[in-house]
Design an enzyme around this catalytic site. Structure first.
Site, PDB file in Angstrom:
ATOM      1  CG  LEU A 110      -5.393  -5.226   0.379  1.00 21.56           C
ATOM      2  CD1 LEU A 110      -5.988  -4.894  -0.991  1.00 21.56           C
ATOM      3  CD2 LEU A 110      -4.423  -6.395   0.261  1.00 21.56           C
ATOM      4  CG  ASP A 111       0.995  -3.184   2.555  1.00 23.20           C
ATOM      5  OD1 ASP A 111       1.002  -2.639   1.436  1.00 23.20           O
ATOM      6  OD2 ASP A 111       1.618  -4.236   2.789  1.00 23.20           O
ATOM      7  CG  LEU A 112       0.930   3.640   1.554  1.00 21.18           C
ATOM      8  CD1 LEU A 112      -0.286   4.545   1.619  1.00 21.18           C
ATOM      9  CD2 LEU A 112       2.158   4.346   2.115  1.00 21.18           C
ATOM     10  CB  SER A 114      -0.873  -4.135  -0.861  1.00 25.57           C
ATOM     11  OG  SER A 114       0.334  -4.623  -0.317  1.00 25.57           O
TER      12      SER A 114
END
Length: 267
Positions: A110-112, A114
């Site tokens: 999951l990106d920063l 999210s």
């Protein structure tokens, strides 16, 4: 049919992954970098089968006996990156996991910015299996976007997009409700490409301002609070992954992240 005899044992990369050191792909890179020895001799190719009689070491440290396969549900908060080390010095999920967790790897990312459900495992084989597109597990997200879209605006996402030469598979999109200047959607995907939902929404002229993963295949975020970790039950692992056994279940624990810790994954 080939008459070539089958070599005993398992591929070295598979053994390293099973020990929880890395995924199979990462283990192959470790081998190619000359970090692995078998019976005292450095190897540079993953095309090698090993058995329980072989002595394996990584960076000079003997390989430990593999633990039983384990998995955890983790509610990733925003502001953390899903990598072991970040070149920009940002906090990672591994900085914030409970101190008594074993070395683990994330299944996907999951990106920063999210948040939501992230699966963790101590087993590289499980990681590889669940990340493969062929596994086909649906991943569901609650997505908040700025604007007042109509249901028809999401037709391109449902049909499948081509963005900068990259083909995105059709998504399941439901327009749930309008809340002031924002709209809430439920989006389900099966591939999980890098920033897939954000890029798809941007391609139709809208902007995501919150993204929460609520499920990954049969596993649900449920009531897990941000920063909490919950080990999956033995029965669930057996039923969902076809595993023979798993250790006793732990209770949900909140991440503490108390300063510098031993990394949970070495690559």
């Amino acid at each position: 049919m080939s008459d070539k005899p089958t070599q005993p044992g398992d591929r070295i990369a598979k053994v390293l992954a099973r020990a929880g050191l890395a995924s199979r792909r990462e283990a192959e890179r470790m081998i190619e970098a000359g970090r692995v020895t078998v019976n005292g001799r450095k190897i540079d190719s993953p095309a090698l089968n090993v058995t329980a009689k072989d002595r394996i070491a990584v960076d000079g440290t003997p390989l430990a006996e593999p633990e039983p396969e384990r998995m955890w549900l983790y509610h990733k908060p925003t502001g953390l990156v899903t990598t072991t080390n970040d070149e920009k010095g940002r906090k990672t999920i591994f900085d914030e996991l409970p101190d008594d967790m074993p070395r683990v790897m994330s299944i996907g990312r999951l990106d920063l910015n999210s948040e939501g459900l992230l699966l963790l495992t101590n087993d590289g084989g499980i990681k590889r299996k669940l990340e493969l597109p062929s596994t086909g597990w649906l991943r569901k997200y609650r997505v908040r976007i700025n604007g007042r879209p109509s249901d028809e605006d999401f037709a391109p996402l449902r049909a499948g997009l081509l963005i900068e030469g990259e083909r995105f598979q059709p998504m399941q999109v439901t327009l749930d409700r309008q809340q002031g200047a924002n709209a809430w959607l439920t989006i389900a995907i099966r591939e999980g490409r890098n920033r897939e939902i954000r890029r798809a929404i941007a391609d139709i002229g809208l902007t995501v301002n919150r993204l929460i993963r609520v499920s990954y295949g049969p596993f649900q975020l449920g009531t897990l609070k941000p920063g909490e970790v919950q080990e999956l039950k033995r029965r669930v692992l057996r039923e969902q992954l076809g595993l023979e056994s798993a250790p006793p279940v732990g209770t949900a624990r909140r991440s503490r992240g108390r300063g510098k810790k031993t990394p949970h994954r070495k690559t």
